[in-house]
Design a protein around this motif. Structure first.
Motif, PDB file in Angstrom:
ATOM      1  N   GLU A 119       0.855  -1.182   0.000  1.00 25.18           N
ATOM      2  CA  GLU A 119       0.000   0.000   0.000  1.00 25.18           C
ATOM      3  C   GLU A 119       0.893   1.235   0.000  1.00 25.18           C
ATOM      4  OE1 GLU A 119      -4.083   1.522   2.172  1.00 25.18           O
ATOM      5  OE2 GLU A 119      -2.846   0.005   3.168  1.00 25.18           O
ATOM      6  N   ALA A 120       0.572   2.192  -0.845  1.00 29.56           N
ATOM      7  CA  ALA A 120       1.403   3.391  -0.999  1.00 29.56           C
ATOM      8  C   ALA A 120       1.059   4.412   0.074  1.00 29.56           C
ATOM      9  CB  ALA A 120       1.209   3.990  -2.390  1.00 29.56           C
ATOM     10  N   MET A 121       1.457   4.110   1.304  1.00 30.37           N
ATOM     11  CA  MET A 121       1.239   5.014   2.428  1.00 30.37           C
ATOM     12  C   MET A 121       2.555   5.709   2.743  1.00 30.37           C
ATOM     13  SD  MET A 121      -0.629   6.474   4.659  1.00 30.37           S
ATOM     14  CE  MET A 121      -2.182   5.674   4.272  1.00 30.37           C
ATOM     15  N   ARG A 122       2.624   6.995   2.423  1.00 27.18           N
ATOM     16  CA  ARG A 122       3.881   7.734   2.512  1.00 27.18           C
ATOM     17  C   ARG A 122       4.376   8.014   3.930  1.00 27.18           C
ATOM     18  NH1 ARG A 122       0.958  11.240  -0.597  1.00 27.18           N
ATOM     19  NH2 ARG A 122       1.490  13.005   0.719  1.00 27.18           N
ATOM     20  N   PRO A 123       3.522   8.482   4.841  1.00 30.01           N
ATOM     21  CA  PRO A 123       4.034   8.951   6.134  1.00 30.01           C
ATOM     22  C   PRO A 123       4.878   7.947   6.896  1.00 30.01           C
ATOM     23  CG  PRO A 123       1.750   9.613   5.861  1.00 30.01           C
ATOM     24  CD  PRO A 123       2.069   8.690   4.729  1.00 30.01           C
ATOM     25  N   THR A 124       4.498   6.674   6.878  1.00 32.58           N
ATOM     26  CA  THR A 124       5.207   5.668   7.658  1.00 32.58           C
ATOM     27  C   THR A 124       6.609   5.389   7.136  1.00 32.58           C
ATOM     28  OG1 THR A 124       3.916   4.093   6.347  1.00 32.58           O
ATOM     29  CG2 THR A 124       3.217   4.465   8.605  1.00 32.58           C
ATOM     30  N   LEU A 125       6.862   5.717   5.869  1.00 30.90           N
ATOM     31  CA  LEU A 125       8.181   5.501   5.271  1.00 30.90           C
ATOM     32  C   LEU A 125       9.027   6.773   5.257  1.00 30.90           C
ATOM     33  CD1 LEU A 125       6.898   3.137   2.483  1.00 30.90           C
ATOM     34  CD2 LEU A 125       8.510   2.500   4.287  1.00 30.90           C
ATOM     35  N   ASN A 126       8.433   7.878   5.660  1.00 29.48           N
ATOM     36  CA  ASN A 126       9.164   9.134   5.818  1.00 29.48           C
ATOM     37  C   ASN A 126      10.098   9.000   7.029  1.00 29.48           C
ATOM     38  OD1 ASN A 126       9.730  11.884   6.798  1.00 29.48           O
ATOM     39  ND2 ASN A 126       8.223  12.554   5.291  1.00 29.48           N
ATOM     40  N   PRO A 127      11.376   9.378   6.907  1.00 25.97           N
ATOM     41  CA  PRO A 127      12.302   9.251   8.050  1.00 25.97           C
ATOM     42  C   PRO A 127      11.812   9.918   9.326  1.00 25.97           C
ATOM     43  CG  PRO A 127      13.525   9.753   6.044  1.00 25.97           C
ATOM     44  CD  PRO A 127      12.064   9.861   5.689  1.00 25.97           C
ATOM     45  N   ASN A 128      10.967  10.936   9.203  1.00 23.25           N
ATOM     46  CA  ASN A 128      10.466  11.606  10.405  1.00 23.25           C
ATOM     47  C   ASN A 128       9.480  10.748  11.198  1.00 23.25           C
ATOM     48  OD1 ASN A 128      11.742  14.198  10.690  1.00 23.25           O
ATOM     49  ND2 ASN A 128      10.762  14.766   8.766  1.00 23.25           N
ATOM     50  N   PHE A 129       8.862   9.762  10.555  1.00 23.35           N
ATOM     51  CA  PHE A 129       7.988   8.857  11.292  1.00 23.35           C
ATOM     52  C   PHE A 129       8.810   8.069  12.308  1.00 23.35           C
ATOM     53  CE2 PHE A 129       5.775   4.859  12.046  1.00 23.35           C
ATOM     54  CZ  PHE A 129       4.471   5.277  12.253  1.00 23.35           C
ATOM     55  N   SER A 253      -0.113  13.805   7.429  1.00 30.25           N
ATOM     56  CA  SER A 253       0.009  13.188   6.103  1.00 30.25           C
ATOM     57  C   SER A 253       1.390  13.407   5.490  1.00 30.25           C
ATOM     58  CB  SER A 253      -1.060  13.732   5.153  1.00 30.25           C
ATOM     59  OG  SER A 253      -0.895  15.126   4.957  1.00 30.25           O
ATOM     60  N   GLN A 254       2.086  14.452   5.920  1.00 26.56           N
ATOM     61  CA  GLN A 254       3.419  14.748   5.397  1.00 26.56           C
ATOM     62  C   GLN A 254       4.507  14.602   6.459  1.00 26.56           C
ATOM     63  OE1 GLN A 254       3.422  18.540   3.190  1.00 26.56           O
ATOM     64  NE2 GLN A 254       1.215  18.319   2.935  1.00 26.56           N
ATOM     65  N   VAL A 255       4.116  14.315   7.676  1.00 25.65           N
ATOM     66  CA  VAL A 255       5.019  14.193   8.828  1.00 25.65           C
ATOM     67  C   VAL A 255       5.915  15.428   8.914  1.00 25.65           C
ATOM     68  CG1 VAL A 255       6.291  12.494  10.175  1.00 25.65           C
ATOM     69  CG2 VAL A 255       5.092  11.754   8.143  1.00 25.65           C
ATOM     70  N   LYS A 256       5.274  16.581   9.016  1.00 25.97           N
ATOM     71  CA  LYS A 256       5.986  17.863   9.042  1.00 25.97           C
ATOM     72  C   LYS A 256       5.608  18.662  10.282  1.00 25.97           C
ATOM     73  CE  LYS A 256       6.338  20.329   5.317  1.00 25.97           C
ATOM     74  NZ  LYS A 256       6.012  21.084   4.087  1.00 25.97           N
ATOM     75  N   ILE A 270      12.714  18.116  16.621  1.00 27.41           N
ATOM     76  CA  ILE A 270      13.287  16.807  16.261  1.00 27.41           C
ATOM     77  C   ILE A 270      13.115  16.483  14.778  1.00 27.41           C
ATOM     78  CG2 ILE A 270      13.031  15.858  18.582  1.00 27.41           C
ATOM     79  CD1 ILE A 270      10.527  14.391  17.563  1.00 27.41           C
ATOM     80  N   GLU A 271      12.592  17.433  14.018  1.00 27.09           N
ATOM     81  CA  GLU A 271      12.288  17.165  12.608  1.00 27.09           C
ATOM     82  C   GLU A 271      13.548  17.106  11.753  1.00 27.09           C
ATOM     83  OE1 GLU A 271       9.483  18.972   9.011  1.00 27.09           O
ATOM     84  OE2 GLU A 271       9.384  19.792  11.026  1.00 27.09           O
ATOM     85  N   LEU A 272      13.622  16.109  10.884  1.00 25.82           N
ATOM     86  CA  LEU A 272      14.717  15.983   9.927  1.00 25.82           C
ATOM     87  C   LEU A 272      14.360  16.676   8.622  1.00 25.82           C
ATOM     88  CD1 LEU A 272      15.510  12.168  10.304  1.00 25.82           C
ATOM     89  CD2 LEU A 272      16.797  14.050  11.317  1.00 25.82           C
ATOM     90  N   GLN A 273      15.375  17.138   7.908  1.00 26.14           N
ATOM     91  CA  GLN A 273      15.166  17.632   6.557  1.00 26.14           C
ATOM     92  C   GLN A 273      15.029  16.426   5.634  1.00 26.14           C
ATOM     93  OE1 GLN A 273      14.804  20.782   5.311  1.00 26.14           O
ATOM     94  NE2 GLN A 273      14.717  21.465   7.443  1.00 26.14           N
ATOM     95  N   VAL A 274      13.914  16.324   4.944  1.00 23.73           N
ATOM     96  CA  VAL A 274      13.674  15.177   4.072  1.00 23.73           C
ATOM     97  C   VAL A 274      13.462  15.650   2.636  1.00 23.73           C
ATOM     98  CG1 VAL A 274      12.690  13.816   5.956  1.00 23.73           C
ATOM     99  CG2 VAL A 274      11.178  15.188   4.509  1.00 23.73           C
ATOM    100  N   ALA A 275      13.362  14.703   1.740  1.00 24.63           N
ATOM    101  CA  ALA A 275      13.152  15.031   0.333  1.00 24.63           C
ATOM    102  C   ALA A 275      11.857  15.819   0.150  1.00 24.63           C
ATOM    103  CB  ALA A 275      13.105  13.757  -0.496  1.00 24.63           C
ATOM    104  N   GLU A 276      11.889  16.812  -0.729  1.00 23.68           N
ATOM    105  CA  GLU A 276      10.696  17.628  -0.975  1.00 23.68           C
ATOM    106  C   GLU A 276       9.540  16.757  -1.458  1.00 23.68           C
ATOM    107  OE1 GLU A 276       9.301  21.516  -3.624  1.00 23.68           O
ATOM    108  OE2 GLU A 276      11.411  20.930  -3.556  1.00 23.68           O
ATOM    109  N   ASN A 277       9.835  15.819  -2.330  1.00 23.67           N
ATOM    110  CA  ASN A 277       8.836  14.859  -2.786  1.00 23.67           C
ATOM    111  C   ASN A 277       9.041  13.572  -1.987  1.00 23.67           C
ATOM    112  OD1 ASN A 277       7.188  13.002  -4.082  1.00 23.67           O
ATOM    113  ND2 ASN A 277       7.678  13.731  -6.138  1.00 23.67           N
ATOM    114  N   ASP A 278       8.239  13.406  -0.926  1.00 20.25           N
ATOM    115  CA  ASP A 278       8.472  12.288  -0.005  1.00 20.25           C
ATOM    116  C   ASP A 278       7.993  10.936  -0.543  1.00 20.25           C
ATOM    117  OD1 ASP A 278       5.759  12.782   0.200  1.00 20.25           O
ATOM    118  OD2 ASP A 278       5.695  12.749   2.393  1.00 20.25           O
ATOM    119  N   MET A 279       7.476  10.904  -1.764  1.00 24.04           N
ATOM    120  CA  MET A 279       7.116   9.613  -2.367  1.00 24.04           C
ATOM    121  C   MET A 279       8.362   8.800  -2.721  1.00 24.04           C
ATOM    122  SD  MET A 279       3.804  10.535  -4.737  1.00 24.04           S
ATOM    123  CE  MET A 279       2.773   9.087  -4.488  1.00 24.04           C
TER     124      MET A 279
END
Length: 318
Positions: A119-129, A253-256, A270-279
């Motif tokens: 399933e294409a669920m972005r937030p859980t794969l974002n490093p900030n999760f 939804s964006q973990v921001k 505690i937020e990390l800088q992540v890719a602008e397109n988190d997909m």
């Protein structure tokens, strides 16, 4: 390079294509479109080699290794099943399907054919999760959490004017819970596990789908509240509350917009800088599954997706 086919030409598909091109691991090879002329226009814009208007013909193409599905929710089950049976690896937009019965069929199909399903669920794969999960101990025993995603939709104005778009169409499995409520719900189950009990209620629109709603999740030691809406906006933050402080999240939804606010008044960013397109993170996870010959993500696992589907199925029209 993994050759991808895309089903769906919405804005989310365009975002996925952008991440796909930046991944360095994938090739955007084919597109399925209901309209040949629109399909060719979309393909020219994004440099897609092949355009198909028939899914069965597309799935015969041996060059296709993976399929990304971003069609209306009501089309997911049929399209995912066809792709899996054709031995294509599948990443499908949320919600993957609206029923546990359909989900179990797809998992069985993926296992029988030895292909990946995610399933294409972005937030859980974002490093900030992971940063949030690793930081929970800093705020002590968790007692409550409130996770929200409320965003007024312009298509609600169309609905009030008499036009029923897919997002508010019952046959297409539209509604606020399936469209955006799935984000905070999935976040909660992935972060805290399965609740002991749950219940919820929705405000049902004239088209037969929910416009907004809330779900209460009861755990042994904490209570969670999930709020979602396509007919109102939300101005306050999501929050995880512990006995020593809380973690606030601007956008689940964006973990921001993530901070820890301690009871003594101190704050910690505690937020990390992540890719602008988190997909990009979900693409990396999915492609790694393919290269390893694995069928299931350890992060966006079958168990998590199934529980989320179960809760949504029981509460979607309540």
């Amino acid at each position: 390079m993994v050759n991808f086919a895309i089903i769906g030409t919405s804005s989310i598909s365009e975002k996925f294509i952008g991440a796909l091109k930046n991944s360095g691991k994938c090739n955007l090879y084919a597109l399925l479109s209901r309209s040949e002329s629109k399909g060719k226009e979309f393909a020219e814009k994004h440099g897609i080699e092949k355009v198909y208007t028939d899914i069965n013909e597309m799935l015969k193409d041996e060059k296709i290794v993976a399929v990304y599905i971003a069609s209306p929710n009501g089309k997911h089950f049929e399209q995912v099943k066809l792709a899996l049976e054709a031995k294509k690896n599948v990443i499908c937009e949320k919600p993957i399907v609206p029923s546990v019965e359909e989900f179990d069929i797809l998992v069985d199909c993926a296992k029988r054919n030895g292909v990946a399903l995610m399933e294409a669920m972005r937030p859980t794969l974002n490093p900030n999760f992971k940063i949030i999960k690793d930081s929970l101990e800093k705020i002590g025993d968790i007692r409550q959490f409130m996770l929200k995603y409320c965003q007024y939709s312009s298509r609600y104005d169309l609905l009030k004017a008499g036009e029923v778009t897919n997002i508010f169409n019952k046959e297409m499995k539209g509604g606020s819970l399936y469209d955006i409520g799935v984000y905070p719900l999935y976040f909660a189950i992935a972060m805290f596990g399965e609740p002991e009990e749950y219940f919820g209620y929705n405000y049902i629109l004239e088209s037969g789908v929910d416009g907004c709603g809330s779900i209460l999740l009861k755990y042994k030691d904490k209570i969670g509240n999930i709020s979602y809406s396509k007919i109102t906006d939300e101005r306050s933050q999501s929050e995880i509350l512990g006995e020593k402080g809380s973690i606030v999240i601007d956008k689940v939804s964006q973990v921001k917009g993530i901070k820890i606010k301690y009871r003594d008044g101190k704050e910690e960013d505690i937020e990390l800088q992540v890719a602008e397109n988190d997909m990009i993170y979900e693409i990396d996870e999915f492609v790694n599954l393919i290269k390893k010959g694995e069928i299931e993500s350890k992060v966006n696992s079958f168990d998590i997706s199934r529980k989320v589907v179960e809760i949504m199925e029981k509460l979607a029209n309540k």
